[in-house]
Design a protein around this motif. Structure first.
Motif, PDB file in Angstrom:
ATOM      1  N   ASN A  74       9.090 -15.460   1.580  1.00  0.00           N
ATOM      2  CA  ASN A  74       7.910 -14.769   1.054  1.00  0.00           C
ATOM      3  C   ASN A  74       7.642 -13.455   1.795  1.00  0.00           C
ATOM      4  N   ALA A  75       7.970 -13.411   3.060  1.00  0.00           N
ATOM      5  CA  ALA A  75       7.754 -12.174   3.821  1.00  0.00           C
ATOM      6  C   ALA A  75       8.642 -11.046   3.293  1.00  0.00           C
ATOM      7  N   LYS A  76       9.827 -11.403   2.840  1.00  0.00           N
ATOM      8  CA  LYS A  76      10.762 -10.403   2.302  1.00  0.00           C
ATOM      9  C   LYS A  76      10.657 -10.296   0.782  1.00  0.00           C
ATOM     10  N   ARG A  77       9.811 -11.125   0.195  1.00  0.00           N
ATOM     11  CA  ARG A  77       9.653 -11.126  -1.259  1.00  0.00           C
ATOM     12  C   ARG A  77      11.002 -11.310  -1.952  1.00  0.00           C
ATOM     13  N   THR A  78      11.754 -12.263  -1.456  1.00  0.00           N
ATOM     14  CA  THR A  78      13.107 -12.465  -1.967  1.00  0.00           C
ATOM     15  C   THR A  78      13.368 -13.940  -2.242  1.00  0.00           C
ATOM     16  N   LEU A  79      14.004 -14.186  -3.370  1.00  0.00           N
ATOM     17  CA  LEU A  79      14.443 -15.511  -3.780  1.00  0.00           C
ATOM     18  C   LEU A  79      15.952 -15.561  -3.675  1.00  0.00           C
ATOM     19  N   TYR A  80      16.478 -16.724  -3.299  1.00  0.00           N
ATOM     20  CA  TYR A  80      17.924 -16.867  -3.137  1.00  0.00           C
ATOM     21  C   TYR A  80      18.434 -18.072  -3.927  1.00  0.00           C
ATOM     22  N   LEU A  81      19.714 -17.996  -4.258  1.00  0.00           N
ATOM     23  CA  LEU A  81      20.420 -19.156  -4.785  1.00  0.00           C
ATOM     24  C   LEU A  81      21.789 -19.178  -4.138  1.00  0.00           C
ATOM     25  N   GLN A  82      21.978 -20.114  -3.235  1.00  0.00           N
ATOM     26  CA  GLN A  82      23.281 -20.304  -2.598  1.00  0.00           C
ATOM     27  C   GLN A  82      24.079 -21.265  -3.457  1.00  0.00           C
ATOM     28  N   MET A  83      25.233 -20.823  -3.916  1.00  0.00           N
ATOM     29  CA  MET A  83      26.063 -21.623  -4.802  1.00  0.00           C
ATOM     30  C   MET A  83      27.398 -21.906  -4.128  1.00  0.00           C
ATOM     31  N   SER A  84      27.804 -23.152  -4.120  1.00  0.00           N
ATOM     32  CA  SER A  84      29.077 -23.517  -3.528  1.00  0.00           C
ATOM     33  C   SER A  84      29.822 -24.466  -4.461  1.00  0.00           C
ATOM     34  N   SER A  85      31.087 -24.698  -4.140  1.00  0.00           N
ATOM     35  CA  SER A  85      31.947 -25.555  -4.971  1.00  0.00           C
ATOM     36  C   SER A  85      31.861 -25.154  -6.438  1.00  0.00           C
TER      37      SER A  85
END
Length: 122
Positions: A74-85
């Motif tokens: 929230n501090a960086k106003r960023t959402l992530y999606l780590q995708m593997s396999s």
């Protein structure tokens, strides 16, 4: 003006990994629920993962459980999606979206990015 921008897509081989990012402006990032969706041509948009406001609660589609991880800063106003396999079945346009409900119903999300393409080669 609300602006949502995804990045991080690309071409990857089967079994590989990618991390998608999503930034937003013009809305309250920290008070929004956020989710990732994906879509391939001629198919319905599929909810992939959702995260609550604090980042503690996370919901995943069965097809990605154990392989994908959604997170937010929230501090960086960023959402992530780590995708593997990753597999070819994960190929599609990936969208992030902001809304006011927790879940994977696309109708609950009012603000969408333009998407980032993920292609997994066999």
């Amino acid at each position: 003006q609300v602006q949502v921008v995804e990045s991080g897509g690309g071409l990857v081989q089967t079994g590989g990994s990618l991390r998608l990012s999503c930034t937003a402006s013009g809305l309250s990032f920290e008070t929004s629920y956020w989710a990732w969706f994906r879509q391939v041509p001629e198919k319905k948009r599929e909810g992939v993962a959702c995260i609550n406001r604090s980042g503690v609660a996370k919901l995943y589609a069965d097809s990605v459980k154990g392989r994908f991880t959604i997170s937010r800063d929230n501090a960086k106003r960023t959402l992530y999606l780590q995708m593997s396999s990753l597999s070819p079945e994960d190929t599609g346009m990936y969208y992030c979206a902001a809304g006011d409900r927790y879940g994977l119903d696309a109708d609950s999300f009012a603000h969408w990015g333009q998407g980032t393409q993920v292609t997994v080669s066999s």
